[in-house]
Design a protein around this motif. Structure first.
Motif, short mmCIF file in Angstrom:
data_model
loop_
_atom_site.label_atom_id
_atom_site.label_comp_id
_atom_site.label_asym_id
_atom_site.label_seq_id
_atom_site.Cartn_x
_atom_site.Cartn_y
_atom_site.Cartn_z
N GLU A 163 140.38 -81.32 -59.58
CA GLU A 163 140.91 -82.68 -59.75
C GLU A 163 139.82 -83.74 -59.70
N ALA A 164 138.67 -83.40 -59.11
CA ALA A 164 137.57 -84.36 -59.01
C ALA A 164 136.49 -84.10 -60.05
N ALA A 165 136.75 -83.21 -61.00
CA ALA A 165 135.72 -82.78 -61.95
C ALA A 165 135.13 -83.93 -62.75
N GLY A 166 135.93 -84.94 -63.11
CA GLY A 166 135.45 -86.04 -63.92
C GLY A 166 134.94 -87.23 -63.14
N ARG A 167 135.01 -87.17 -61.82
CA ARG A 167 134.57 -88.29 -60.98
C ARG A 167 133.07 -88.27 -60.77
N ARG A 168 132.51 -89.46 -60.55
CA ARG A 168 131.07 -89.54 -60.27
C ARG A 168 130.78 -89.00 -58.87
N ILE A 169 129.70 -88.25 -58.79
CA ILE A 169 129.36 -87.58 -57.53
C ILE A 169 129.02 -88.60 -56.44
N GLY A 170 128.53 -89.76 -56.83
CA GLY A 170 128.19 -90.78 -55.83
C GLY A 170 129.36 -91.19 -54.97
N GLY A 171 130.59 -90.99 -55.43
CA GLY A 171 131.78 -91.32 -54.65
C GLY A 171 132.31 -90.16 -53.85
N PHE A 172 131.64 -89.04 -53.88
CA PHE A 172 132.09 -87.86 -53.15
C PHE A 172 131.76 -87.99 -51.66
N SER A 173 132.60 -87.43 -50.81
CA SER A 173 132.28 -87.28 -49.38
C SER A 173 131.24 -86.18 -49.23
N LEU A 174 130.64 -86.07 -48.04
CA LEU A 174 129.66 -85.00 -47.82
C LEU A 174 130.30 -83.63 -47.99
N GLY A 175 131.53 -83.49 -47.51
CA GLY A 175 132.22 -82.20 -47.65
C GLY A 175 132.42 -81.82 -49.10
N MET A 176 132.75 -82.81 -49.96
CA MET A 176 132.92 -82.55 -51.38
C MET A 176 131.59 -82.19 -52.03
N LYS A 177 130.52 -82.86 -51.59
CA LYS A 177 129.20 -82.52 -52.13
C LYS A 177 128.79 -81.11 -51.72
N GLN A 178 129.17 -80.71 -50.52
CA GLN A 178 128.88 -79.33 -50.10
C GLN A 178 129.62 -78.35 -51.01
N ARG A 179 130.88 -78.65 -51.32
CA ARG A 179 131.64 -77.79 -52.21
C ARG A 179 131.00 -77.74 -53.60
N LEU A 180 130.52 -78.89 -54.09
CA LEU A 180 129.86 -78.92 -55.39
C LEU A 180 128.58 -78.10 -55.36
N GLY A 181 127.83 -78.18 -54.26
CA GLY A 181 126.62 -77.38 -54.12
C GLY A 181 126.91 -75.89 -54.11
N ILE A 182 128.01 -75.52 -53.48
CA ILE A 182 128.43 -74.11 -53.47
C ILE A 182 128.83 -73.68 -54.88
N ALA A 183 129.51 -74.58 -55.60
CA ALA A 183 129.87 -74.28 -56.99
C ALA A 183 128.63 -74.03 -57.84
N ALA A 184 127.60 -74.85 -57.64
CA ALA A 184 126.35 -74.67 -58.38
C ALA A 184 125.71 -73.32 -58.05
N ALA A 185 125.78 -72.93 -56.77
CA ALA A 185 125.21 -71.64 -56.37
C ALA A 185 125.95 -70.47 -57.01
N LEU A 186 127.25 -70.64 -57.21
CA LEU A 186 128.07 -69.56 -57.79
C LEU A 186 128.01 -69.52 -59.31
N LEU A 187 127.46 -70.54 -59.93
CA LEU A 187 127.55 -70.74 -61.38
C LEU A 187 127.07 -69.53 -62.18
N GLY A 188 125.94 -68.95 -61.79
CA GLY A 188 125.38 -67.82 -62.55
C GLY A 188 125.87 -66.47 -62.08
N ASP A 189 126.89 -66.45 -61.19
CA ASP A 189 127.43 -65.19 -60.66
C ASP A 189 126.31 -64.29 -60.13
N PRO A 190 125.44 -64.85 -59.26
CA PRO A 190 124.23 -64.12 -58.85
C PRO A 190 124.50 -63.07 -57.76
N PRO A 191 123.62 -62.09 -57.65
CA PRO A 191 123.76 -61.07 -56.60
C PRO A 191 123.27 -61.55 -55.23
#
Length: 241
Positions: free
Chosen positions: A119-147
């Motif tokens: 639901e926050a996919a189109g929002r600017r990251i600057g308005g995210f809480s720290l918890g949301m930024k942590q979730r976004l960082g985890i999403a980035a880590a998962l992006l390449g499906d790494p081992p």
């Protein structure tokens, strides 16, 4: 698998990491425990090739991380959730990472859904809480499906629901056979999340063992009290049973 051998990092006359050696194996969550300033982040930065060690070596999957041509396909990492472009949307941020690593664009929506940010996919990251930024960082880590996955203090800013979610995520990733390495300065969090521990202090290795072994070795069943009135104290304690 992550292997570290005699890894050392000095800044002038200050030693941040001092001849550190340990192994992080797949199929389990390994906690990287130590107080703030112990050298955890510096070690992770050297593992990712962001800092050059003064001495020693580190490998991911048997080779230095820098030799992987498309990094996110081999290692996913979250070091600092605040280091993102605040003017971009979550979709644009992950989309840029996907293009740079030749990852299908469809993965962006998949990982955003996995971390609860659809639901926050189109929002600017600057308005995210720290918890949301942590979730976004985890999403980035998962992006390449790494081992291999590495997370530096991933629960900072998370609400209780988020903490429970991220614990379950890490355990699921380990159960899939991945190498999961996460740092924290909180032993209570490691007890709830990790299977194995690598404990450091002042850049040096203190312990590398299971959480159960570390907790058992660190538990004291007696208290030592020093007092100039030992006789009187003994009498009071004896009278109290």
């Amino acid at each position: 698998m992550i292997e570290v051998s005699e890894l050392t990092k000095r800044y002038g006359d200050k030693t941040a990491v001092d001849h550190l050696s340990f192994t992080v194996r797949p199929g389990q969550v390994t906690g990287f425990l130590g107080p703030n300033g112990a050298g955890k982040t510096t070690t992770m930065r050297m593992l990712l090739g962001l800092d050059t060690p003064t001495a020693g070596t580190s490998t991911v999957g048997g080779v230095p991380f820098r030799t992987h041509p498309r990094g996110l396909r081999h290692v996913g990492a979250l070091l600092d959730a605040q280091q993102v472009h605040g003017g971009r949307s979550a979709t644009a941020h992950l989309g840029a990472l996907a293009r740079g690593n030749r990852i299908p664009a469809s993965r962006v929506a998949e990982v955003l859904a996995e971390v609860g940010l659809t639901e926050a996919a189109g929002r600017r990251i600057g308005g995210f809480s720290l918890g949301m930024k942590q979730r976004l960082g985890i999403a980035a880590a998962l992006l390449g499906d790494p081992p291999v996955l590495m997370f530096d203090e991933p629960i900072n800013g998370m609400d209780p629901e988020g903490v429970l979610w991220v614990r379950g995520l890490f355990r699921r990733l380990a159960a899939e056979g991945r190498t999961v390495f996460l740092s924290s300065h909180l032993m209570t969090e490691m007890e709830s999340t990790a299977d194995q521990l690598v404990v450091i202090g002042q850049g040096r290795l203190i312990a590398a063992e299971s959480v159960r072994e570390f907790a058992a070795r660190s538990t004291r069943f007696s208290v030592l009290v020093a007092t100039p009135q030992a006789g009187e104290l003994t009498a009071v304690l004896t009278a109290a049973g």
